[in-house]
Design a protein around this motif. Structure first.
Motif, mmCIF file in Angstrom:
data_model
loop_
_atom_site.group_PDB
_atom_site.id
_atom_site.type_symbol
_atom_site.label_atom_id
_atom_site.label_comp_id
_atom_site.label_asym_id
_atom_site.label_seq_id
_atom_site.Cartn_x
_atom_site.Cartn_y
_atom_site.Cartn_z
ATOM 1 N N THR A 212 0.855 -1.192 0.000
ATOM 2 C CA THR A 212 0.000 0.000 0.000
ATOM 3 C C THR A 212 0.886 1.235 0.000
ATOM 4 N N THR A 213 0.315 2.355 -0.421
ATOM 5 C CA THR A 213 1.082 3.600 -0.395
ATOM 6 C C THR A 213 0.365 4.595 0.521
ATOM 7 N N HIS A 219 -1.398 -2.493 -4.331
ATOM 8 C CA HIS A 219 -1.207 -3.543 -5.344
ATOM 9 C C HIS A 219 -1.228 -4.896 -4.627
ATOM 10 N N VAL A 220 -2.150 -5.766 -5.051
ATOM 11 C CA VAL A 220 -2.235 -7.118 -4.493
ATOM 12 C C VAL A 220 -1.590 -8.078 -5.491
ATOM 13 N N ARG A 270 -4.307 -0.786 -12.432
ATOM 14 C CA ARG A 270 -3.143 -0.094 -13.003
ATOM 15 C C ARG A 270 -1.874 -0.921 -12.757
ATOM 16 N N PRO A 271 -0.931 -0.900 -13.695
ATOM 17 C CA PRO A 271 0.258 -1.752 -13.526
ATOM 18 C C PRO A 271 1.193 -1.297 -12.400
ATOM 19 N N PHE A 272 1.048 -0.052 -11.968
ATOM 20 C CA PHE A 272 1.967 0.468 -10.936
ATOM 21 C C PHE A 272 1.173 1.179 -9.848
ATOM 22 N N VAL A 273 1.781 1.280 -8.652
ATOM 23 C CA VAL A 273 1.279 2.226 -7.658
ATOM 24 C C VAL A 273 2.322 3.340 -7.550
ATOM 25 N N HIS A 274 1.932 4.455 -6.928
ATOM 26 C CA HIS A 274 2.867 5.582 -6.791
ATOM 27 C C HIS A 274 2.966 5.977 -5.321
ATOM 28 N N GLU A 275 4.195 6.230 -4.890
ATOM 29 C CA GLU A 275 4.425 6.664 -3.501
ATOM 30 C C GLU A 275 5.152 7.997 -3.524
#
Ligand SMILES: C[S@@+](CC[C@H](N)C(=O)[O-])C[C@H]1O[C@@H](n2cnc3c(N)ncnc32)[C@H](O)[C@@H]1O
Length: 460
Positions: A212-213, A219-220, A270-275
């Motif tokens: 998680t961000t 993203h699981v 979405r293929p990515f998460v952002h932090e």
């Protein structure tokens, strides 16, 4: 001729004994003694006197389990987790947080004293976690059968490949833990069972990893022994509705000790998460390394910037750079910043984040640190400032040698393993660097783990 008398072992397995606790070990145990015989006991604190059940007793040392405390430490608090001491995870929950921070500072002080001898420096107070619970934004559980043969979450027991079923984890970010639980609940609807390398090697489902961000995305990743999980599309909508922003399947049919295999496929989202850390937004692919606590990552970045103090005239190198956590903030202040990293996905993320944040003076290369260092000063500019954050094994001799020839003015060495720091500081000293300060960071509260930043400069 004097003959060494065999050592007297004062207890045997099955005994009950009274022990005095002298110190905390580097792992889950306290170091207790019966006269001069050492007994390792989990769940005790220095200064305590305890009655323990002896579970093993060799000539060198014994092991015991706490039965009753005759004298408790003033630092003792009630552990928050119901799985304390069964799960191999957070074995310092019985110690108040202030004492945890102090004991980590003391551990790093011992490490630095041992490494530097007469040249030792005073280790600074441990930088506290943003919160002593709920800070782990990356959570990975193994899957195992519950009493009815259905799926449940498990963590490893201390010093054991055995799993223990877990229904709560207060160390985890609450969203991450909820998503672990929700994913398992949904996976139970599919006709697949938990994999076990010895008892169920043909089954499909190995682990669930959630990242998680702090910006609220998640993203699981479900790890399976096949590249695809038949029927997984049936659970996608509900998982996305309940907080996941992405769902992927990682294919791992290899080593039981490795969480992830080499191939990950996006199923939905979405293929990515952002932090976001320190004003930079980082793109994260599902399997790259990123600090477990983004807020602590922010403190680490700030300390590295404060030590290296890059100016617009400086070229900076970031060795073992991952997704560019240190490279990109350094680039914002420097003339140029160069990151070198082995994981191709992390390098792709680092380049994408440089683009997304409009940082044009950061360059990344996928490869070995040692090889890249040998090119510096020849085809590549010689960096005056170097950040380095190696894996747990620390630095290899060829990297130390290359740093000696490169002779940068300042080094910021981030270490996640005190034993590697203890070995590497004298090597760096012999290679012409002087340790100026060391700061521990509590990246993993409630555990014995401690990271540290060693600040070194070129000795004149
Ligand atoms: C502890 S992580 C640090 C990453 C980054 N500094 C951060 O804090 O996010 C270590 C990184 O070194 C990479 N790595 C390991 N061995 C390497 C090598 N020989 N050359 C280059 N990178 C390496 C790993 O893939 C991993 O991303």
């Amino acid at each position: 001729m004097s003959r060494e008398r065999p050592r007297v072992v004062p207890v045997e397995k099955g005994d009950q004994a009274t022990v005095d606790v002298h110190a905390l070990g580097d792992g889950p145990d306290g170091l207790a003694k019966i006269d001069d015989y050492v007994v390792f006991v989990p769940g005790v604190l220095p200064g305590e006197r305890a009655i323990v059940d002896i579970t093993s007793a060799t000539r060198k040392f014994g092991r015991g389990e706490l039965r009753h405390l005759e004298q408790a430490s003033p630092d003792r608090v009630e552990p928050r987790c119901a799985h304390f001491l069964q799960c191999g995870g957070c074995h310092r929950q019985h110690q108040n947080y202030r004492a945890q921070l102090l004991s980590k500072q003391q551990r790093i002080q011992k490490t630095v004293d041992f490494a530097l001898g007469a040249d030792t420096v005073a280790v600074q107070p441990t930088v506290a976690a943003a919160s002593p619970y709920g800070e782990r934004h990356k959570v990975a559980v193994q899957l195992l059968p519950d009493a009815r043969g259905s799926l449940t979450a498990g963590f490893h027991r201390a010093r054991s490949p055995d799993l223990v079923a877990i229904d709560d984890c207060p160390a985890s970010d609450p969203l991450a833990w909820d998503l672990v639980q929700r994913t398992i609940e949904l996976l139970r609807e599919l006709p697949h069972r938990a994999w076990d390398p010895w008892f169920a090697p043909k089954e499909l489902l190995r682990s669930v990893l959630v990242r998680t961000t702090t910006t609220g995305s998640a993203h699981v990743v479900v790890v399976a022994t096949e590249p695809r999980i038949a029927g997984i599309e049936r659970i996608v909508d509900r998982l996305l509705r309940d907080g996941a922003s992405s769902l992927s399947v990682n294919h791992n049919d290899g080593d039981p000790a490795r969480l992830l295999g080499p191939h990950t496929e996006l199923v939905a989202g979405r293929p990515f998460v952002h932090e976001e850390v320190g004003g930079v937004t980082f793109r994260l692919s599902p399997t790259v390394f990123f600090q477990t606590s983004p807020r602590m990552a922010g403190h680490l970045v700030q300390h590295v910037l404060d030590w290296l103090r890059p100016t617009a005239a400086d070229d900076v190198a970031d060795l073992y750079c991952g997704v560019g956590l240190l490279t990109l903030p350094l680039a914002r202040r420097a003339r140029s910043a160069f990151g070198i990293e082995l994981h191709g996905g992390a390098v792709d993320d680092a380049r994408a984040s440089a683009r997304d944040n409009g940082i044009a003076n950061a360059t990344f290369r996928c490869g070995q640190v040692a090889g890249w260092l040998r090119e510096c000063g020849r085809e590549l500019p010689r960096p005056r400032l170097v950040a380095l954050d190696p894996p747990r094994t620390g630095l290899t001799p060829d990297v130390v040698e290359a740093l000696r020839s490169l002779a940068p003015d300042r080094l910021a060495y981030v270490s996640c393993e005190p034993q590697a720091l203890q070995r590497d500081l004298p090597l760096l000293q012999a290679a012409g660097f002087r340790t100026v300060s060391v700061v521990p960071f509590d990246m993993f509260p409630q555990t014995a783990h401690v990271e540290s930043l060693a600040c070194l400069e070129r000795a004149t």
